[in-house]
Design a protein around this motif. Structure first.
Motif, mmCIF file in Angstrom:
data_model
loop_
_atom_site.group_PDB
_atom_site.id
_atom_site.type_symbol
_atom_site.label_atom_id
_atom_site.label_comp_id
_atom_site.label_asym_id
_atom_site.label_seq_id
_atom_site.Cartn_x
_atom_site.Cartn_y
_atom_site.Cartn_z
ATOM 1 N N TYR A 38 0.920 -1.147 0.000
ATOM 2 C CA TYR A 38 0.000 0.000 0.000
ATOM 3 C C TYR A 38 0.953 1.189 0.000
ATOM 4 O O TYR A 38 1.380 1.660 1.043
ATOM 5 C CB TYR A 38 -0.866 -0.064 1.244
ATOM 6 N N PRO A 41 1.463 4.566 -0.694
ATOM 7 C CA PRO A 41 1.569 5.853 0.029
ATOM 8 C C PRO A 41 1.711 5.652 1.538
ATOM 9 O O PRO A 41 2.473 6.359 2.202
ATOM 10 C CB PRO A 41 0.271 6.580 -0.329
ATOM 11 N N MET A 42 1.017 4.640 2.080
ATOM 12 C CA MET A 42 1.137 4.402 3.517
ATOM 13 C C MET A 42 2.509 3.812 3.854
ATOM 14 O O MET A 42 3.136 4.197 4.845
ATOM 15 C CB MET A 42 0.028 3.473 4.007
ATOM 16 N N SER A 89 4.987 6.509 3.928
ATOM 17 C CA SER A 89 4.765 7.373 5.088
ATOM 18 C C SER A 89 5.260 6.710 6.374
ATOM 19 O O SER A 89 5.891 7.349 7.225
ATOM 20 C CB SER A 89 3.272 7.702 5.149
ATOM 21 N N ILE A 90 4.980 5.402 6.524
ATOM 22 C CA ILE A 90 5.408 4.709 7.744
ATOM 23 C C ILE A 90 6.930 4.538 7.769
ATOM 24 O O ILE A 90 7.567 4.671 8.815
ATOM 25 C CB ILE A 90 4.709 3.337 7.881
ATOM 26 N N GLU A 121 8.312 7.661 8.960
ATOM 27 C CA GLU A 121 8.040 7.788 10.390
ATOM 28 C C GLU A 121 9.077 6.989 11.196
ATOM 29 O O GLU A 121 9.640 7.489 12.187
ATOM 30 C CB GLU A 121 6.633 7.238 10.646
ATOM 31 N N GLN A 135 -9.956 0.500 0.254
ATOM 32 C CA GLN A 135 -8.962 -0.205 -0.557
ATOM 33 C C GLN A 135 -8.654 -1.580 0.033
ATOM 34 O O GLN A 135 -8.616 -1.762 1.246
ATOM 35 C CB GLN A 135 -7.687 0.616 -0.639
ATOM 36 N N ALA A 171 -6.408 0.985 8.063
ATOM 37 C CA ALA A 171 -5.742 2.282 8.042
ATOM 38 C C ALA A 171 -6.723 3.349 7.574
ATOM 39 O O ALA A 171 -7.513 3.120 6.648
ATOM 40 C CB ALA A 171 -4.537 2.246 7.109
ATOM 41 N N LEU A 197 -3.744 6.770 5.899
ATOM 42 C CA LEU A 197 -2.371 6.261 5.944
ATOM 43 C C LEU A 197 -1.875 5.914 7.343
ATOM 44 O O LEU A 197 -0.678 5.653 7.523
ATOM 45 C CB LEU A 197 -1.377 7.237 5.284
ATOM 46 N N ARG A 198 -2.771 5.885 8.325
ATOM 47 C CA ARG A 198 -2.337 5.485 9.673
ATOM 48 C C ARG A 198 -3.289 4.420 10.205
ATOM 49 O O ARG A 198 -4.487 4.453 9.944
ATOM 50 C CB ARG A 198 -2.343 6.683 10.621
ATOM 51 N N GLN A 199 -2.733 3.494 10.986
ATOM 52 C CA GLN A 199 -3.589 2.476 11.593
ATOM 53 C C GLN A 199 -4.617 3.138 12.493
ATOM 54 O O GLN A 199 -4.312 4.082 13.211
ATOM 55 C CB GLN A 199 -2.756 1.490 12.422
ATOM 56 N N GLU A 258 -9.405 8.304 3.455
ATOM 57 C CA GLU A 258 -8.838 7.193 2.687
ATOM 58 C C GLU A 258 -8.748 5.975 3.605
ATOM 59 O O GLU A 258 -8.024 5.986 4.595
ATOM 60 C CB GLU A 258 -7.452 7.567 2.158
ATOM 61 N N VAL A 259 -9.545 4.951 3.292
ATOM 62 C CA VAL A 259 -9.610 3.764 4.152
ATOM 63 C C VAL A 259 -8.974 2.580 3.432
ATOM 64 O O VAL A 259 -9.136 2.417 2.220
ATOM 65 C CB VAL A 259 -11.075 3.439 4.503
ATOM 66 N N ALA A 260 -8.235 1.751 4.188
ATOM 67 C CA ALA A 260 -7.631 0.561 3.595
ATOM 68 C C ALA A 260 -7.659 -0.573 4.609
ATOM 69 O O ALA A 260 -7.412 -0.356 5.797
ATOM 70 C CB ALA A 260 -6.194 0.842 3.172
#
Lengths: 151, 88, 151, 88
Positions: free
Chosen positions: C50, C52-53, C56-57, C60, D14, D61, D64-66, D78-80
């Motif tokens: 995934y 973009p995530m 990003s992670i 981080e 997603q 997520a 882009l974050r959990q 934006e959900v995944a």
């Protein structure tokens, strides 16, 4: 196979030499020539060794690490004249699991520093030269610390 | 029957780095007519000009391995006096 | 700058990118594609993310390591089709002292495995394919263990 | 005055790796007329054919974050849904 070399050390080559399909996790340590030591600017340095003993102790350390962990160890230490940023030492430990690779790599570099008869002569920016004595420079005395800037 | 006097022999002592510079040589020959301990060899080397700076805690290798002050050294052994190590 | 790449990873380049005269100790971890997994012969695999995530992670994690230790971190993870022995991931941590370099390198690889959304599809020797689920294969159950040869 | 009925909108979810395969799509659109929680979205996705295999402990997520099951999701987020990670 020599652990000591007078030619540049190629880390990728060292990694390739120890890795294998069943040893897919490789931890390495690379030590470069620093441009400062004990607060003084270093211009160049030279490594010398008691070569037969250094080779023998390197083999011993590699054997110890390979006996204690299921790893394959590659180790190279450079001798001769080196410039700032050159690779002085490289160790690669390849294992099936990263715990083992990190443990063995760490062991090998610590034991190398402690036991392998290699010496380093530094040439400072002002042209003076000195044999490095880690036992004197590793831990600055309280007096030396007091003279240091606080930032 | 009279004792045969022992034949003197030399033990070669290798010097490295700062010690080689201080003593102006990369080796010294210690003459003896019998085995010596590592400690005795260190004392002999310290008596050479420049040898006084060799510290008490100095490492000595016999036949490529570190040896304690009490270790015996005899004919044919390879001896080396090692300044503080600085590899890595 | 992308942490994910579809091209071969060059470890020497990664080391060069993070090292500096004042950061002369570099710990790295390299993970290669293994030829076995869960007792089965692997022929090839493919990484997807995934993206973009994952980017990003990764950023981080690098930021966390650089905040916690005085290090500079380089990190690359490969995506796409890989062959046995290819470098899947590489992390380099450059510091003034090896404690810091090892600590930061270890942190980054552990966190990457735990948090970065990347998946791996393995093709086995018999042609079957499977998405890898480390939570099912990392620790074989007692039953599975009992079926294993004792050597 | 009468309440204006809220306008329905879609939240794009997603899907990756095994989940994309199981559901035969790399995304699903969940239609709602107000914010949902992550848990509610998961329930909706599980109701799709093939969605029943998405585990309870699945990571989700948001932007882009959990995000925890209780996190709110609204228009434009934006959900995944993430199968077990296998990087490195």
């Amino acid at each position: 196979m020599g652990y000591l070399t007078r030619r540049p050390i190629d880390v990728s080559e060292l990694i390739a030499a120890v890795s294998a399909p069943e040893r897919g996790g490789i931890a390495t340590f690379v030590g470069l020539v620093r441009d400062h030591h004990g607060g003084r600017a270093v211009r160049a340095l030279e490594y010398t060794a008691y070569e037969p003993m250094a080779e023998s102790i390197c083999a011993e350390i590699v054997g110890e690490a390979e006996a204690r962990w299921p790893v394959r160890i590659g180790l190279r230490h450079r001798l001769g004249a080196l410039g700032i940023g050159d690779t002085a030492v490289a160790i690669a430990a390849a294992a099936g699991h990263r715990d083992e690779a990190f443990g063995a790599c760490r062991y090998a570099i610590e034991e190398l520093k402690r036991r392998v008869p290699i010496w380093k002569r530094e040439t400072f920016a002002d042209g003076s030269e000195e044999w490095v004595d880690p036992s004197r420079t590793a831990a600055p005395s309280s007096e030396e610390r007091e003279g240091m800037a606080p930032w | 029957m009279a004792a045969v006097p022992p034949a003197p022999f030399t033990i070669r002592v290798q010097l490295f780095a700062r010690y080689a510079e201080l003593l102006g040589a990369d080796h010294l020959d210690v003459v003896t007519d019998g085995p010596l301990t590592v400690g005795e060899i260190l004392s002999r080397v310290r008596a050479f000009p420049g040898g006084g700076t060799i510290g008490v805690g100095t490492l000595v290798a016999v036949n490529l391995r570190q040896a304690p002050l009490s270790a015996p050294v005899t004919r044919g052994d390879e001896v080396a006096i090692l300044p503080p190590l600085a590899g890595g």
